[in-house]
Design a protein around this motif. Structure first.
Motif, PDB file in Angstrom:
ATOM      1  N   HIS B 189       0.947  -1.162  -0.022  1.00 18.94           N
ATOM      2  CA  HIS B 189       0.112  -0.009  -0.029  1.00 18.94           C
ATOM      3  C   HIS B 189       0.861   1.268  -0.121  1.00 18.94           C
ATOM      4  O   HIS B 189       0.636   2.216  -0.646  1.00 18.94           O
ATOM      5  N   LYS B 255      -8.313  -0.909  16.180  1.00 21.45           N
ATOM      6  CA  LYS B 255      -8.002   0.192  15.145  1.00 21.45           C
ATOM      7  C   LYS B 255      -9.352   0.261  14.332  1.00 21.45           C
ATOM      8  O   LYS B 255      -9.733   1.250  13.690  1.00 21.45           O
ATOM      9  N   MET B 334      -8.558  10.166   3.865  1.00 16.14           N
ATOM     10  CA  MET B 334      -7.855   9.347   2.806  1.00 16.14           C
ATOM     11  C   MET B 334      -8.786   8.913   1.823  1.00 16.14           C
ATOM     12  O   MET B 334      -8.674   8.761   0.655  1.00 16.14           O
ATOM     13  N   MET B 379      -1.891  10.717   1.796  1.00 19.37           N
ATOM     14  CA  MET B 379      -1.063   9.675   2.231  1.00 19.37           C
ATOM     15  C   MET B 379      -0.797  10.121   3.964  1.00 19.37           C
ATOM     16  O   MET B 379      -0.809   9.235   4.427  1.00 19.37           O
ATOM     17  N   THR B 386      -2.838   4.586  10.664  1.00 25.68           N
ATOM     18  CA  THR B 386      -1.998   3.778  10.999  1.00 25.68           C
ATOM     19  C   THR B 386      -1.388   3.816  12.646  1.00 25.68           C
ATOM     20  O   THR B 386      -1.547   3.198  13.555  1.00 25.68           O
TER      21      THR B 386
HETATM   22  C1  HDD Z   1      -1.974   8.328  -1.531  1.00 28.66           C
HETATM   23  C2  HDD Z   1      -2.582   7.610  -0.726  1.00 28.66           C
HETATM   24  C3  HDD Z   1      -3.451   6.729  -0.507  1.00 28.66           C
HETATM   25  C4  HDD Z   1      -4.586   6.564  -0.842  1.00 28.66           C
HETATM   26  C5  HDD Z   1      -5.405   6.986  -2.092  1.00 28.66           C
HETATM   27  C6  HDD Z   1      -5.385   5.437  -0.030  1.00 28.66           C
HETATM   28  N1  HDD Z   1      -4.426   5.282   1.140  1.00 28.66           N
HETATM   29 FE1  HDD Z   1      -4.822   4.066   2.630  1.00 28.66          FE
HETATM   30  N2  HDD Z   1      -2.830   4.345   3.319  1.00 28.66           N
HETATM   31  C7  HDD Z   1      -2.128   5.068   2.902  1.00 28.66           C
HETATM   32  C8  HDD Z   1      -2.185   5.971   1.642  1.00 28.66           C
HETATM   33  C9  HDD Z   1      -3.332   5.850   0.779  1.00 28.66           C
HETATM   34  C10 HDD Z   1      -0.708   5.166   3.515  1.00 28.66           C
HETATM   35  C11 HDD Z   1      -0.136   6.486   3.845  1.00 28.66           C
HETATM   36  O1  HDD Z   1       0.284   4.838   2.554  1.00 28.66           O
HETATM   37  C12 HDD Z   1      -0.909   4.232   4.646  1.00 28.66           C
HETATM   38  C13 HDD Z   1      -0.566   4.386   6.096  1.00 28.66           C
HETATM   39  C14 HDD Z   1       0.328   3.087   6.520  1.00 28.66           C
HETATM   40  C15 HDD Z   1       0.302   2.325   5.199  1.00 28.66           C
HETATM   41  O2  HDD Z   1       1.010   1.148   5.076  1.00 28.66           O
HETATM   42  O3  HDD Z   1      -0.240   2.955   4.193  1.00 28.66           O
HETATM   43  C16 HDD Z   1      -2.386   3.845   4.570  1.00 28.66           C
HETATM   44  C17 HDD Z   1      -2.939   3.087   5.709  1.00 28.66           C
HETATM   45  C18 HDD Z   1      -4.506   2.475   5.196  1.00 28.66           C
HETATM   46  C19 HDD Z   1      -4.876   1.509   6.345  1.00 28.66           C
HETATM   47  C20 HDD Z   1      -4.329   1.231   7.726  1.00 28.66           C
HETATM   48  C21 HDD Z   1      -3.346   0.084   7.577  1.00 28.66           C
HETATM   49  C22 HDD Z   1      -2.887  -0.447   9.169  1.00 28.66           C
HETATM   50  O4  HDD Z   1      -3.134   0.613   9.985  1.00 28.66           O
HETATM   51  O5  HDD Z   1      -2.546  -1.589   9.199  1.00 28.66           O
HETATM   52  C23 HDD Z   1      -6.142   1.211   5.594  1.00 28.66           C
HETATM   53  C24 HDD Z   1      -6.980   0.231   6.451  1.00 28.66           C
HETATM   54  C25 HDD Z   1      -6.224   1.927   4.366  1.00 28.66           C
HETATM   55  N3  HDD Z   1      -5.098   2.622   4.108  1.00 28.66           N
HETATM   56  C26 HDD Z   1      -7.154   1.669   3.475  1.00 28.66           C
HETATM   57  C27 HDD Z   1      -7.371   2.340   2.267  1.00 28.66           C
HETATM   58  C28 HDD Z   1      -8.518   2.220   1.393  1.00 28.66           C
HETATM   59  C29 HDD Z   1      -9.812   1.432   1.658  1.00 28.66           C
HETATM   60  C30 HDD Z   1      -8.421   3.447   0.339  1.00 28.66           C
HETATM   61  C31 HDD Z   1      -9.410   3.845  -0.332  1.00 28.66           C
HETATM   62  C32 HDD Z   1     -10.283   3.529  -1.061  1.00 28.66           C
HETATM   63  C33 HDD Z   1      -7.001   3.871   0.526  1.00 28.66           C
HETATM   64  N4  HDD Z   1      -6.532   3.317   1.859  1.00 28.66           N
HETATM   65  C34 HDD Z   1      -6.517   4.910  -0.169  1.00 28.66           C
END
Ligand code: HDD
Ligand code: HEM
Ligand code: HEM
Lengths: 338, 476
Positions: B189, B255, B334, B379, B386
């Motif tokens: 991710h 969480k 997000m 992001m 998290t």
């Molecule tokens: C541009 C960035 C971006 C976009 C468009 C998304 N995410 Fe995300 N998300 C992230 C960037 C991100 C991240 C910053 O990269 C995280 C923080 C930690 C990680 O590994 O990824 C994250 C964390 C994160 C987590 C927590 C994971 C954990 O704590 O173990 C969940 C459940 C999701 N995402 C789910 C989603 C869903 C369902 C999305 C869309 C429908 C989504 N994300 C779009």
């Protein structure tokens, strides 16, 4: 296994001193190069010399920190708790130094170049001083074992730490002046060769004097390391002294290539000598290397990574240094026929 | 530190960690994905003798040198901070937690070395060998991301060690530490996020240029390469995010309850947009979409999927009310921003399919120019989900944040100093990048190559113009 990883750690510290240290030293010469007019030429040589490779040299520091916290986490915790102030200053100094250097190269207006240059140069002195003070704190046994905090101030404001800090600054300045002689020669700038040669000679004498005074300081303040340096590590001390004197002699005789190698030898053997002198302790007289070491599987992982690094990274670094030197040579050729 | 106002270090340590991480992570996507985009341009330049693409690749590599330097120093601060702020965490778990970082160190080395070589190579190497010296940068970026995030995932799902009776880590199994249960999806991710965010950030600069009338081929190409990378990454990211959310539902129920704002265990749980939790355990405000949270958690069970509520966990083992609200808002941000970026990518794709070109009206370019900021915010919000969602744990079920923190009461001083310094660096970085872009524009299509890593000019005092002319001449 713990011993092997301690050697790996020592290798990292030495590499950082030899390569990162010289970059810091260059900042020192930048700092005292004088006003914008007068200092322009030495600054330009300095800019050329460290420009391309400082990033790669800097990674040695990351390497040291990571090996320390993974391999000897208890020692790392104690060090970070006790030496909060100098380590924080070093971290801030690194930010200031790295970014101002990158920025200075990119701006063309003189006044802003000068501001970035000042930030770059002053933090180049601050950071090695702090690192040296940290080394002094460890060597003099002021960091307690067990992830506990020692005194937040006297742990790094004391004779051995001051010695460590001053010695670090002086040694970095010496190393880098010797390297800069070499670089100026490749740039075919005879005035600058002479300029840095004179400074290298002075710096080597100052470094020698500080080291000699240091013997007394260690005797009074860091007896364990003093005893080590005068017994187990004595051969290394002698090698270092011989290399230092040899390098001075060659500098006087203008044999620059040999001077460079001997200067590196002098510094490397001091650093390794320190490690040998405080053996078998990682924190003298309170924490042994073997007691601080992580479980074997962790240490094996570090070793594997280190071996892979030796196979992959060292040749790449070599390629970088070769290209670095070559580009200089070829630019010279290009300018000759232009 | 008796003379410094003795202030509880914990909140300051948290704030400092959060602030420095949030800063570093903005530079990360550029470090990870920009090299890849520069190589795409570089490839095109060689294959099709495309002068605009060559110019793009060369200029991008010069900007990269500057952002990489700032990324490296901010990353170094983080390395120090693990010890300075969380010494008891490192002292106890460094043996295990450190393992992914050792591997990361390897990738940093590769990245730093080959970035320098690549930038050198413009003058010194033949086109194809030079192109290949860029490839290790891309590989190192991927490897670095996967290994750091593995460390973070380990904090969420610690594995690969046992504690002896004295509470010391023994029996470390390095592979289980690295490949902990949370690692695959979390790393993937973040990796895709790096391409998505990097792509939108760079594309938005060129979209801005086009809105200001700079619509030459050079600008269009810059936009095209970056936006295409981002538009490919976005749908994949939505899919992976969805998988990740279900994984969190199954493995990190606390969480998940915070994410979905679920106070008590129930089935047929609505998806609440915005809204907030009150201290008495009720939810107020917000728009409810009936049953959706349950359906998304397990589509096969539909609305009958139960979701554990916050009250099924002891109060000292779950986020506080304020933290829950932070997590939930960050989650909305997000997913909401992600959805908008997805729609924008669809628009772009549709234009390619139906019109064989990308949309160039201001109706498209305006949102495209804002997409960079939106992606960064998404992001950052994801990371807040998290990190704050993990509270009060630093290592879930093993160590709480307050047990990990340093006792140094002067942390507030370093916090203030770091914020001031970073603000200064950030402003200067923007100014420097803008100055560079102005200078490039003034130069037209000439290239000069003396960035922080650039080859040296022939003599230390001579101006570089001669050099510039030479490079310009040998470019084609
Ligand atoms: C541009 C960035 C971006 C976009 C468009 C998304 N995410 Fe995300 N998300 C992230 C960037 C991100 C991240 C910053 O990269 C995280 C923080 C930690 C990680 O590994 O990824 C994250 C964390 C994160 C987590 C927590 C994971 C954990 O704590 O173990 C969940 C459940 C999701 N995402 C789910 C989603 C869903 C369902 C999305 C869309 C429908 C989504 N994300 C779009
Ligand atoms: C590999 C990556 C990361 C690691 C290993 C990591 C590690 C940590 C650690 C050790 C803490 C302190 C303990 C705690 O408060 O739980 C923390 C807190 C925090 N981090 Fe991260 N982090 C990572 C990435 C990020 C990123 C990219 C952000 C971006 C915004 C971030 C945001 C935060 C926040 C907001 C907190 C404070 C949480 C709170 O105390 O309420 N983290 N992180
Ligand atoms: C708490 C967590 C983190 C720590 C301790 C950390 C540490 C570092 C260090 C020491 C550097 C400098 C390397 C050099 O000298 O070249 C660095 C740079 C970098 N870090 Fe981090 N980092 C963290 C979080 C992250 C995260 C979450 C990512 C990506 C997902 C990441 C990716 C990178 C990249 C790609 C670079 C290279 C510099 C650049 O291109 O900007 N880091 N980091």
């Amino acid at each position: 296994m713990a011993d092997t990883i301690a050697v790996v750690l020592m290798f990292g510290v030495t590499a950082y001193a030899l390569f990162g240290g010289a970059d810091f030293g260059a900042g020192f010469w930048d700092l005292i190069a004088g006003g914008a007019q007068r200092g322009a030429r030495p600054r330009s040589v300095i800019g050329h010399a460290i420009g391309p490779v400082w990033e790669a040299n800097h990674v040695w520091l990351i390497f040291v920190l990571v090996v320390l916290w993974t391999g000897f986490s208890e020692a790392f915790a104690s060090i970070a708790l006790t030496l909060f102030v100098p380590l924080s200053l070093a971290a801030l100094g690194i930010v200031l130094r790295g970014s101002s250097f990158a920025f200075r190269k990119e701006v063309t207006r003189l006044s802003s170049q000068r501001n970035f240059g000042a930030a770059f140069a002053s933090s180049s002195v601050l950071v090695p001083y702090c690192m040296g003070a940290v080394a002094g704190a460890i060597a003099s046994g002021r960091v307690p074992a067990g992830g506990k905090a020692g005194d937040p101030w006297s742990s790094w404001i004391n004779p051995t730490s001051i010695l460590g800090g001053v010695l670090a600054v002086v040694v970095c300045a010496f190393l880098s002046a010797v390297y800069l002689v070499w670089d100026a020669r490749r740039l075919d700038d005879d005035d600058m060769v002479e300029y840095f040669r004179r400074r290298a000679v002075v710096a080597s004498m100052v470094a020698g004097a500080v080291a000699a005074a240091g013997v007394y300081v260690l005797y009074e303040d860091a007896r364990y390391v003093f005893d080590g340096l005068t017994s187990r590590a004595l051969p290394l001390v002698i090698i270092s002294a011989v290399c230092g004197l040899g390098s001075l002699w060659l500098l006087m005789r203008q044999a620059h290539r040999g001077a460079r190698l001997l200067a590196m030898g002098a510094v490397a053997s001091v650093v390794v000598g320190w490690g040998v002198a405080q053996w078998p302790y990682i924190l003298p007289e309170s924490l042994k290397v073997s007691a601080a070491a992580a479980p074997d599987p962790t240490l094996v992982t570090i070793l594997i990574v280190f071996v892979v690094a030796a196979i992959v990274i060292l040749p790449s670094l070599g390629l970088l240094y070769v290209l670095d030197q070559k580009s200089l040579v070829e630019s010279d050729a290009a300018s000759a026929d232009a | 530190m008796s003379w410094v106002l003795a202030v509880d270090p914990l909140p300051w340590a948290r704030a400092q960690m959060a602030f420095t991480l949030a800063t570093h992570i903005i530079l990360v996507p550029l470090g990870v994905s920009w090299a890849c985009m520069a190589l795409i341009a570089n490839y095109r330049a060689i294959k099709k003798h495309d002068a605009d693409a060559l110019l793009l690749a060369q200029r991008w590599s010069k900007y990269m040198a500057v952002t990489f330097a700032v990324g490296a120093v901010t990353g170094t601060v983080l390395t120090f901070e693990f010890g300075l702020l969380w010494p008891h965490f490192m002292g106890k778990f460094g043996d295990a937690f450190g393992i992914p970082f050792t591997i990361e160190g390897l990738f940093f080395f590769l990245e730093a070395i080959f970035i320098a070589i690549y930038i050198y190579g413009w003058k010194r190497l033949k086109p194809w060998p030079h192109f290949w010296t860029g490839v290790p940068i891309v590989i190192a970026g991927i490897g670095g991301t996967v290994s750091v995030v593995a460390a973070n995932a380990w904090m969420n799902q610690p594995a690969g060690f046992t504690l002896n009776s004295a509470g010391e880590v023994v029996d470390v199994e390095p592979l289980k530490v690295i490949f902990n249960a949370a690692m695959p999806l979390q790393s993937l991710h973040m990796l895709i996020a790096a391409y998505l965010v990097g792509g939108f950030m760079i594309a938005s600069v060129y979209a801005g240029g086009m809105l200001r009338g700079r619509r030459d081929r050079y600008h269009r190409l810059g936009f095209l390469i970056a936006f295409t990378v981002a538009a490919i990454a976005t749908p994949i990211q939505m899919f992976v995010g969805d998988e990740l959310a279900r994984w969190v539902y199954n493995n990190e129920p606390t969480k998940f309850a915070a994410i979905e704002l679920v106070p008590t265990t129930a089935d047929d749980v609505p998806e609440t947009l915005f809204g907030h939790l009150n201290d008495d355990g009720t939810v107020s405000g917000g728009i409810e979409i009936p049953g959706l949270a349950s359906i998304l958690s397990d589509p096969t069970e539909g609305t009958s999927t139960p979701i554990q509520g916050l009250d099924s966990f002891p109060a000292n083992e779950r986020p506080t009310t304020r933290q829950v609200n932070t997590v939930h808002l960050a989650w909305d941000l997000m997913v909401g921003l992600g959805t908008m970026l997805f729609l924008l990518s669809l628009w772009y794709a549709a234009a390619w399919v139906f019109r064989r070109n990308f949309p160039q009206t201001k109706w498209f370019l305006w949102p495209a120019a804002l997409a960079g900021v939106a992606a960064v915010v998404a992001m950052e919000a994801g990371w807040v989900v998290t990190e704050v969602g993990r509270q009060p744990w630093i290592v879930v079920d093993y160590m709480k944040v307050k047990q990990a923190a340093t006792g140094n009461t002067g942390v507030w001083v370093t916090f203030v100093a770091i914020v001031a310094l970073y603000i200064g660096v950030a402003i200067t970085l923007m100014l420097v990048l803008r100055t560079m872009s102005r200078r490039f524009r003034a130069q037209g299509d000439e290239v000069e190559l003396d960035g922080p890593y650039g080859p040296r000019d022939p003599s230390p005092i001579a101006p570089t113009s001669k050099d510039v002319a030479q490079v310009g001449a040998q470019d084609d």
